[in-house]
Design an enzyme around this catalytic site. Structure first.
Site, mmCIF file in Angstrom:
data_model
loop_
_atom_site.group_PDB
_atom_site.id
_atom_site.type_symbol
_atom_site.label_atom_id
_atom_site.label_comp_id
_atom_site.label_asym_id
_atom_site.label_seq_id
_atom_site.Cartn_x
_atom_site.Cartn_y
_atom_site.Cartn_z
ATOM 1 N N CYS A 104 12.706 66.883 34.017
ATOM 2 C CA CYS A 104 11.400 66.218 33.935
ATOM 3 C C CYS A 104 10.746 66.139 35.314
ATOM 4 O O CYS A 104 10.259 67.138 35.835
ATOM 5 C CB CYS A 104 11.567 64.846 33.290
ATOM 6 S SG CYS A 104 10.014 64.137 32.669
ATOM 7 N N HIS A 211 14.922 65.835 28.415
ATOM 8 C CA HIS A 211 16.009 65.035 28.989
ATOM 9 C C HIS A 211 17.335 65.342 28.283
ATOM 10 O O HIS A 211 17.717 64.655 27.332
ATOM 11 C CB HIS A 211 15.693 63.536 28.866
ATOM 12 C CG HIS A 211 14.641 63.073 29.814
ATOM 13 N ND1 HIS A 211 14.932 62.478 31.017
ATOM 14 C CD2 HIS A 211 13.291 63.155 29.739
ATOM 15 C CE1 HIS A 211 13.806 62.189 31.644
ATOM 16 N NE2 HIS A 211 12.792 62.591 30.887
ATOM 17 N N GLU A 213 20.281 64.705 29.235
ATOM 18 C CA GLU A 213 21.228 63.589 29.385
ATOM 19 C C GLU A 213 21.068 62.558 28.282
ATOM 20 O O GLU A 213 21.964 61.732 28.061
ATOM 21 C CB GLU A 213 21.074 62.943 30.771
ATOM 22 C CG GLU A 213 19.977 61.905 30.917
ATOM 23 C CD GLU A 213 18.566 62.479 30.978
ATOM 24 O OE1 GLU A 213 17.604 61.692 31.054
ATOM 25 O OE2 GLU A 213 18.427 63.732 30.947
#
Length: 268
Positions: A104, A211, A213
């Site tokens: 990002c 994202h 994660e």
């Protein structure tokens, strides 16, 4: 050496650190995954000497002055300490050819540092489709992978769903030097969703707008992390560190003790 992740000292600092560290930890058995921020500015040269790779994480918008523009009405107030710290971190890491992964804001930062620019706001209609700031669950949308990309060869899919929490995007007409588009949004726009290094002869660079994660169990997230881990393990810096590390001295071979011979008893 440690794998450096970078975050900023703001209200979600602890949560963001935990997310990235937890996602990466299992993929790097030989490395300590360390979260660093602007408070580590003075230690940065030493940290980079010990680092085997760098992950630039998500967060607040980057100051547009870093790419020659004034802030637009939708752009966040800048976090100057973070901008300065990550800019210096990139310079040192890039000079050492450390593998880099960006998420990002991290995608935006690397693109800017290599001479690219951003669209400060992708438009209200598109932003409603792809941004989920303040919501408990991320909004999902599809991305389309480019045919000649490393990303496609890695994931083996033309398209797949990703989460999203952004209102800015890389300017597709003004990419950073040495980068190419690896994925775009499907929503009829050319919103850049991933960038990568043009070839594998220099730095390993993989940058995504979503994202991973926060998609830990998704096959795409697992493959991206494994690919970055392989780049870290195979980097010239890592191989040099392994050559320099002292090896434990080999233990001398000892012959096994033979059992004592028993005397034959004479028959009476």
């Amino acid at each position: 050496g440690p794998l450096s992740t970078t975050t900023a000292p703001f209200h979600r600092h602890a949560l963001i650190c935990a997310n990235y560290v937890a996602w990466m930890k299992g993929a790097f058995p030989k490395h300590q995954v360390t979260a660093v921020d602007a408070a580590n500015r003075k230690k940065l040269p030493k940290l980079i000497e010990e680092a085997a790779g760098v992950v630039f994480t998500g967060g607040v918008d980057i100051n547009p002055k870093l790419y020659g523009e004034n802030p637009g009405p939708h752009t966040d107030n800048p976090n100057s300490p973070r901008d300065d710290f990550e800019s210096a971190l990139f310079d040192l890491a890039h000079a050492r050819k450390l593998p880099m992964f960006g998420v990002c804001r991290g995608l935006h930062l690397v693109n800017i540092k290599l001479g690219g620019k951003l669209k400060q706001h992708v438009g209200d209609a598109h932003a409603r489709d792809v941004r989920s700031v303040g919501k408990a669950k991320d909004r999902m949308h599809k991305v389309m992978l480019k045919k000649d990309s490393r990303l496609l060869s890695l994931l083996k899919k033309d398209s797949f769903e990703v989460n999203s929490a952004h209102h800015q995007a890389v300017d597709a007409k003004r990419l950073g030097k040495g980068l190419k588009i690896a994925a775009t949004a499907k929503e009829g726009t050319e919103t850049v969703e991933a960038l990568e290094a043009i070839d594998d002869n220099g730095n390993y660079i993989m940058l995504v707008q979503w994202h991973p994660e926060r998609m830990k169990t998704a096959p795409s997230s697992k493959k991206l992390l494994a690919d970055f881990a392989a780049a870290v393990a195979g980097s010239a810096v890592q191989k040099s560190a392994e050559k320099k590390s002292p090896k434990a001295p080999a233990k001398p071979k000892t012959k096994p003790k033979s059992a004592p011979k028993q005397k034959a008893k004479k028959k009476r």
